[in-house]
Design a protein around this motif. Structure first.
Motif, mmCIF file in Angstrom:
data_model
loop_
_atom_site.group_PDB
_atom_site.id
_atom_site.type_symbol
_atom_site.label_atom_id
_atom_site.label_comp_id
_atom_site.label_asym_id
_atom_site.label_seq_id
_atom_site.Cartn_x
_atom_site.Cartn_y
_atom_site.Cartn_z
ATOM 1 N N ARG A 259 26.878 11.999 -1.057
ATOM 2 C CA ARG A 259 27.605 13.261 -0.902
ATOM 3 C C ARG A 259 29.094 12.955 -0.804
ATOM 4 O O ARG A 259 29.501 12.024 -0.117
ATOM 5 C CB ARG A 259 27.147 14.025 0.342
ATOM 6 C CG ARG A 259 25.800 14.715 0.160
ATOM 7 C CD ARG A 259 25.491 15.640 1.320
ATOM 8 N NE ARG A 259 24.207 16.295 1.153
ATOM 9 C CZ ARG A 259 24.043 17.459 0.526
ATOM 10 N NH1 ARG A 259 25.099 18.079 0.018
ATOM 11 N NH2 ARG A 259 22.846 17.999 0.419
ATOM 12 N N GLY A 263 30.943 17.673 0.421
ATOM 13 C CA GLY A 263 29.508 17.895 0.536
ATOM 14 C C GLY A 263 28.787 17.954 -0.789
ATOM 15 O O GLY A 263 27.572 18.153 -0.834
ATOM 16 N N GLU A 264 29.510 17.741 -1.912
ATOM 17 C CA GLU A 264 28.867 17.803 -3.220
ATOM 18 C C GLU A 264 27.975 16.576 -3.407
ATOM 19 O O GLU A 264 28.314 15.471 -3.016
ATOM 20 C CB GLU A 264 29.907 17.899 -4.331
ATOM 21 C CG GLU A 264 30.728 16.647 -4.587
ATOM 22 C CD GLU A 264 31.893 16.439 -3.636
ATOM 23 O OE1 GLU A 264 32.723 15.548 -3.902
ATOM 24 O OE2 GLU A 264 31.959 17.174 -2.622
ATOM 25 N N LYS A 265 26.834 16.792 -4.031
ATOM 26 C CA LYS A 265 25.843 15.731 -4.182
ATOM 27 C C LYS A 265 25.932 15.104 -5.569
ATOM 28 O O LYS A 265 26.054 15.798 -6.567
ATOM 29 C CB LYS A 265 24.435 16.291 -3.964
ATOM 30 C CG LYS A 265 23.341 15.218 -3.966
ATOM 31 C CD LYS A 265 21.952 15.826 -3.912
ATOM 32 C CE LYS A 265 21.645 16.439 -2.569
ATOM 33 N NZ LYS A 265 20.220 16.883 -2.486
ATOM 34 N N ALA A 364 23.627 16.719 10.061
ATOM 35 C CA ALA A 364 24.115 15.376 9.747
ATOM 36 C C ALA A 364 22.957 14.405 9.563
ATOM 37 O O ALA A 364 22.945 13.602 8.624
ATOM 38 C CB ALA A 364 25.042 14.890 10.858
ATOM 39 N N GLN A 367 21.246 14.944 6.255
ATOM 40 C CA GLN A 367 21.983 14.371 5.134
ATOM 41 C C GLN A 367 21.834 12.855 5.084
ATOM 42 O O GLN A 367 21.735 12.263 4.006
ATOM 43 C CB GLN A 367 23.462 14.765 5.215
ATOM 44 C CG GLN A 367 23.709 16.241 4.962
ATOM 45 C CD GLN A 367 25.178 16.584 4.882
ATOM 46 O OE1 GLN A 367 26.040 15.720 5.060
ATOM 47 N NE2 GLN A 367 25.485 17.847 4.618
ATOM 48 N N TYR A 407 30.941 12.030 10.906
ATOM 49 C CA TYR A 407 30.651 13.412 11.305
ATOM 50 C C TYR A 407 31.301 13.800 12.638
ATOM 51 O O TYR A 407 31.222 14.959 13.043
ATOM 52 C CB TYR A 407 29.137 13.627 11.400
ATOM 53 C CG TYR A 407 28.409 13.474 10.089
ATOM 54 C CD1 TYR A 407 28.243 14.559 9.226
ATOM 55 C CD2 TYR A 407 27.889 12.241 9.695
ATOM 56 C CE1 TYR A 407 27.571 14.422 8.019
ATOM 57 C CE2 TYR A 407 27.217 12.091 8.488
ATOM 58 C CZ TYR A 407 27.064 13.182 7.657
ATOM 59 O OH TYR A 407 26.406 13.045 6.463
#
Length: 656
Positions: A259, A263-265, A364, A367, A407
């Motif tokens: 990511r 936050g783009e995967k 978190a 992810q 985070y």
């Protein structure tokens, strides 16, 4: 230009990241060699990797080598991050396995080599650090032959060991002919007729290396560059290039997910067949999901660069597939995602700090687990607790540091505990009928549970006619059975059993005149999802379950005169020594030890063996808990073991 997807594997600290830097420098991709100690290597990009000097996440870099583009994947060496290695193995054409000339063959080296041989991945060995004090040549070759594989071909000799003048001189010795002739009848005949030529020997070496029948061994130093040119020549000459039909059906595999800051995967994928272009809409995974590729970045010439397409054999980063997961197939599945190493056998509860929002922490952790599918999350809504499964204590420290640095979440952990399972003792069955006794659900469900062989998984069968009620109700029962078996009578997963549906029934759809569907008189999927856990746990009660704990197979090498101090400690840790072998002044002790005691054994071994002991430990099997209190695990469901509590929660949730 051909493509070669190459993995660099090793025991921790053998020098594979330093070797990666040296290879990139020798290929002209970088002007200055980075240092693990200085935290400026090309592949260790995470702040935590730079601080600790270890590789945590696999990284892809690329370099040209004459007529070949090499996509080089640097993998972690620490056993706590074996999941990262596992995901890479399925996309490789060849491997360089790094061994230290000082420490020699180590525990993780053996684990990796066994797996590479089982998968028949062509493998070169590079014995690194010949410039370090204590470097050995003959002894390391003997150890490789004895502990890894006898099918090795030394590719030259090393001189000046232990000094900055250490050098590797390429050249096949007489031992090469002996090893190669054992797999090549043509070469054997030429040997008998005294007509072996260098060309014939080389042809046989290339063929047998590419079939993973033999393993060439190079010596050198990533620090000084000695032997690296010979290794590069071996990579180009001996390992097979990637194959695949660019015009064939689309088929690929995802081995890494990341990511970005927003936050783009993005997904790292190897394409085995076909061609994938920007804006293509493609199927992926096993659930029939589809997505449109928005951006493609292809590896080559030292880095990944934006492109319009990726073709068979190449590795690329893909954007646009929001639900993509590690192990997902792209297009036509080439083969099912396999686990080459044992699953995690430890578990701990994450304890948030005083100012940590539980929702932010759960997101978190989700992810992090998304990037590591062998690290399972288990969330308890009632206690607002999340557990994570682990391979070891170092992994726990890395999770803690990652949550803090990436985070801004401060956490601690409870004590690490073994991740147990429950196995059926016998057979049991139960049934509840629609509109009878105290069944509040408009459904009839009868289930029988039978033990199944270890490793067979959960099977679901029918002893009722498939057409006796709507298929959606059967599906609701099966899905709920599998979900419920995640928590047996003691709270642990029940992994191997067969569940048979023996009874079924439902209330057909009812409606009143001029009105719609009457839910209070008609069965729905919720009725079957609500009743199934009660029936299943009753069947489990009647069958009985027994808690099994994970057990590791261990191998300890230590001075023979320390055996007297070592054996009582092993007994106190409930380890079971099985074989003892004396090797000169040393000894090799092998046996089994509960997974929950491995960390303590690791901590105590140096003091018991004057710092000379070496431990190798891998998961072997689950065994019944025979000592102490039977471990229980807190439940995260509505607790069907307590009927009153369960019905109170479920009927309230259903609106009853």
């Amino acid at each position: 230009m051909h493509v070669l997807n190459l993995g660099i594997l090793a025991h921790v600290d053998a020098g594979k990241t330093s070797l990666t830097e040296r290879l990139l420098h020798s290929a002209g991709v970088i002007d200055r060699i980075g240092s693990v100690d200085d935290g400026n290597t090309r592949t260790d990009t995470l702040a935590l990797e730079r601080q600790r000097g270890i590789t945590i996440k696999s990284a892809v870099v690329s370099f040209p080598l004459d007529g070949v583009t090499v996509n080089l994947i640097d993998t972690p060496g620490h056993p706590d991050f074996i999941a990262e290695v596992e995901r890479v193995l399925g996309v490789l054409d060849g491997v360089v396995l790094v061994v230290s000339a000082v420490e020699g063959v180590q525990a993780q080296t053996r684990v990796l080599m066994r797996t590479l041989q089982r998968l028949r991945i062509p493998t070169l060995l590079f014995v690194n650090k010949i410039d370090r004090r204590g470097a050995r040549y003959e002894e390391v070759l003997r150890a490789i032959s004895a502990r890894l594989t006898p099918a090795i071909v030394p590719m030259g000799t090393a001189t000046g060991l232990g000094t900055r003048r250490a050098r590797f001189t390429p050249g096949l010795g007489p031992a090469a002919l002996d090893v190669l002739a054992g797999h090549d009848d043509t070469l054997l005949s030429a040997y008998v007729e005294n007509s072996v030529t260098d060309a014939l020997l080389h042809t046989s070496l290339v063929a047998q290396t590419r079939e993973a029948l033999v393993h060439p061994v190079f010596f050198g130093s990533a620090a000084t560059g000695a032997g690296v040119d010979a290794l590069l020549a071996g990579i180009e000459d001996l390992l097979p290039p990637a194959d695949g039909d660019a015009d064939g059906p689309l088929s690929g595999s995802v081995f890494k997910v990341e990511r970005g800051p927003a936050g783009e995967k993005s997904a790292y994928a190897r394409l085995f067949s076909g061609t994938l272009r920007t804006r293509d809409r493609i199927p992926f995974g096993t659930d029939g999901a589809e997505g449109r590729i928005t951006t493609i970045s292809v590896f080559g010439q030292g880095t990944d660069t934006r492109g319009d397409a990726v073709v068979a054999g190449q590795i690329a980063r893909l954007w646009g597939l929001g639900d993509i997961r590690i192990g997902d197939a792209i297009g036509e599945p080439r083969k099912a995602y396999e686990h080459f190493f044992a699953p995690p056998t430890l578990e701990t509860v994450v304890v948030p700090g005083p100012d940590v929002n539980s929702g932010a922490l759960h997101l978190a952790l989700t992810q992090l687990a998304e990037q590591d599918p062998l690290i399972g999350l288990r969330h308890d809504e009632r206690r607002q607790e999340t557990s994570v499964s682990l391979y070891g204590e170092v992994q726990k420290e890395v999770i803690q540091a990652t949550l803090a640095e990436e985070y801004g979440l401060g956490v601690t952990f409870r004590e690490t505990t073994p991740l147990c399972v429950e196995r059926l003792v016998g057979t049991g069955q139960a049934v509840e009928f629609n509109k009878k006794d105290a069944n509040p659900f408009l459904a009839t469900v009868g289930l029988r549970v039978d033990p199944a062989p270890v490793g067979s998984g959960v099977g679901f069968r029918l002893e009722v006619e498939l057409g006796s009620m709507p298929y959606a109700f059967f599906k609701a029962v099966e899905d709920t059975v599998r979900e419920t078996l995640d928590q047996g009578l003691h709270g642990w997963q029940v992994p191997d059993c067969t569940v048979t549906m023996t009874h079924c029934g439902y209330s057909p759809r009812q409606s009143h005149a001029h009105q719609g569907f009457d839910k209070s008189m008609s069965s729905t999927g919720a009725d079957f999802r609500g009743l199934t856990p009660l029936v299943l746990v009753e069947a489990l009660r009647r069958a009985g379950t027994r808690v099994h704990e994970p057990v590791h197979r261990f191998r300890v090498e230590a001075p023979a005169d320390t055996l007297g101090a070592l054996l009582p400690v092993l007994a106190a840790l409930t380890a079971v020594p099985q074989t003892t072998e004396t090797l000169g002044a040393g000894c090799v002790l092998a046996g089994t030890v509960p997974a929950g005691r491995v960390h303590e054994l690791e901590q105590r071994l140096p003091g018991l063996t004057r710092g000379e002991g070496e431990l190798e430990s891998v998961f072997d099997h689950y065994a019944p808990v025979t000592h102490g209190t039977v471990p229980r695990r807190s439940r995260t469901d509505h607790n069907p073991l307590n009927r009153k509590e369960y019905l109170l929660n479920v009927t309230r949730r259903m609106g009853g």
